[in-house]
Design a protein around this motif. Structure first.
Motif, short mmCIF file in Angstrom:
data_model
loop_
_atom_site.label_atom_id
_atom_site.label_comp_id
_atom_site.label_asym_id
_atom_site.label_seq_id
_atom_site.Cartn_x
_atom_site.Cartn_y
_atom_site.Cartn_z
N CYS A 118 14.83 12.60 8.29
CA CYS A 118 14.72 13.58 7.20
C CYS A 118 13.32 13.45 6.61
O CYS A 118 12.93 12.37 6.15
N CYS A 121 13.66 12.47 2.57
CA CYS A 121 14.05 11.14 2.05
C CYS A 121 13.79 10.02 3.06
O CYS A 121 13.98 8.85 2.73
N CYS A 137 20.56 17.52 4.89
CA CYS A 137 20.50 16.07 5.03
C CYS A 137 21.67 15.46 4.26
O CYS A 137 21.82 15.72 3.06
N CYS A 140 20.09 13.17 1.08
CA CYS A 140 19.41 13.72 -0.10
C CYS A 140 19.81 15.17 -0.39
O CYS A 140 19.43 15.73 -1.42
#
Ligand code: OAD
Ligand code: ZN
Length: 237
Positions: A118, A121, A137, A140
Motif C-alpha cells: 500500500c 500506509c 487497503c 488504512c
C-alpha cells in the motif's frame, strides 16, 4: 584449482535462471523490454500515467507464476545453501521459484510479485489475486493505493544494507543469469572483488561485465548451475 574452502558465499540471480521455467527475460531477443516500453511499465511515472495498464501487466505476470516450475538450477542452489550453510541468496527476480525449490531466506532486492504494497500506509501482504485501482487497503482504508510490491526504476532496491554487508564479508561471489545491465546489482561483482573474493559467472553468454569475473561457465542455467554446484561441493572447482 579448487576454490580455497570459502566461508561465506553470495549468490546473485537474474531473469536467466527462470527463463527455462517459462518466465521471460528482459533484454534478450523477445525479452519483456523489447516488447513493452520499460518506462511505461516499470517506473512510478508510468504507473501514475496509466495505473490500470500497469496493474494488468503485473496481474498477468503473477498469473504466469502459478504454472511456472523451478528447475534443476534452482534446486542446485538450494542444495548449495543446505550443504554449505553460509550462502546469502540474492535475487533480482520477482518470481518465487527459489522458494518453490526450497531455498531459505531469499533476499528479493527487486521485490516480489506475490506481495502487494500500500503506497499510503506501507502495508505489505501476500497477494495471489489480481490488483485493481478500485481496491481498498484493509489497513488504512485508502482506495487505489495497492500496487505490486516490486521495485521500479527510480526506486531504491530493498535490503541493500544486508546485501552490502554480505558482499563485504564474502570470499566467493556467484552471478547467475543476469545481463549486468542494471545497477546496483551490476556493481556487486566489483564490491566482491574489492574484498578479494573469488568471482564466478554462470550465464547463457558473457554478460556486460564478464571481464570482471575470475571464472565463467556458459550454457543454460538448468545445466550449468547443477554442474558447477556439484563440482564445487565435490571440491573440484
Ligand atoms: P536480463 O534480461 O537483462 O538478462 C538476462 C540474462 O540471462 C542475459 O545475460 C541472458 O544471456 C541470460 N540468459 C537467458 N536465458 C538463460 C538461460 N536459459 N540460462 C542462463 N542464462 C540465461 O535480466 P536481468 O539481468 O535479471 O528489474 O535484469 C535485471 C533487472 O532488469 C530485472 O530485475 C528487472 C529488469 O528491468 C526491474 O524491473 C527493476
Ligand atoms: Zn494502506
Amino acid at each position: 584449482m579448487p576454490i580455497d574452502s570459502p566461508r561465506s558465499i553470495v549468490v546473485l540471480t537474474g531473469a536467466g535462471i527462470s527463463a527455462e521455467s517459462g518466465l521471460g527475460t528482459f533484454r534478450d531477443k523477445d525479452g519483456i523490454w523489447t516488447r513493452y516500453p520499460l518506462e511505461d511499465l516499470a517506473t512510478p511515472e508510468g504507473f501514475a500515467r496509466n495505473p490500470e495498464f500497469v496493474q494488468q501487466f503485473y496481474n498477468d505476470r503473477r498469473r504466469q507464476l502459478r504454472d511456472a516450475r523451478a528447475h534443476a538450477g534452482h534446486e542446485a542452489l538450494t542444495r548449495l545453501q543446505k550443504a554449505h550453510g553460509a550462502v546469502t541468496l540474492v535475487t533480482q527476480n520477482v518470481d518465487n521459484l527459489h522458494e518453490q525449490a526450497g531455498a531459505d531466506d531469499v533476499v528479493h532486492m527487486h521485490g516480489e510479485l506475490a506481495k502487494s504494497l500500500c503506497s499510503n500506509c506501507g502495508r505489505r501482504a501476500m497477494c495471489d489475486e489480481d490488483l485493481h485501482m478500485d481496491m481498498t487497503c484493509p489497513q488504512c482504508g485508502s482506495v487505489g493505493t495497492l500496487r505490486p510490491d516490486v521495485v521500479w526504476f527510480g526506486e531504491i532496491p530493498y535490503h541493500m544494507e544486508r546485501i552490502e554487508d554480505a558482499l563485504s564479508a564474502c570470499d566467493l561471489f556467484i552471478s547467475i543469469g543476469t545481463s549486468g545491465a542494471v545497477y546496483p546489482a551490476a556493481g556487486f561483482v566489483q564490491m566482491a572483488r574489492a574484498v578479494a573474493a573469488k568471482t564466478v559467472e554462470l550465464n547463457l553468454e558473457p554478460s556486460e561485465n564478464a571481464y570482471a569475473f575470475d571464472d565463467a561457465l556458459y550454457g543454460s542455467a538448468s545445466t550449468v548451475v547443477p554442474d558447477w554446484v556439484d563440482r564445487f561441493l565435490a571440491k573440484a572447482v
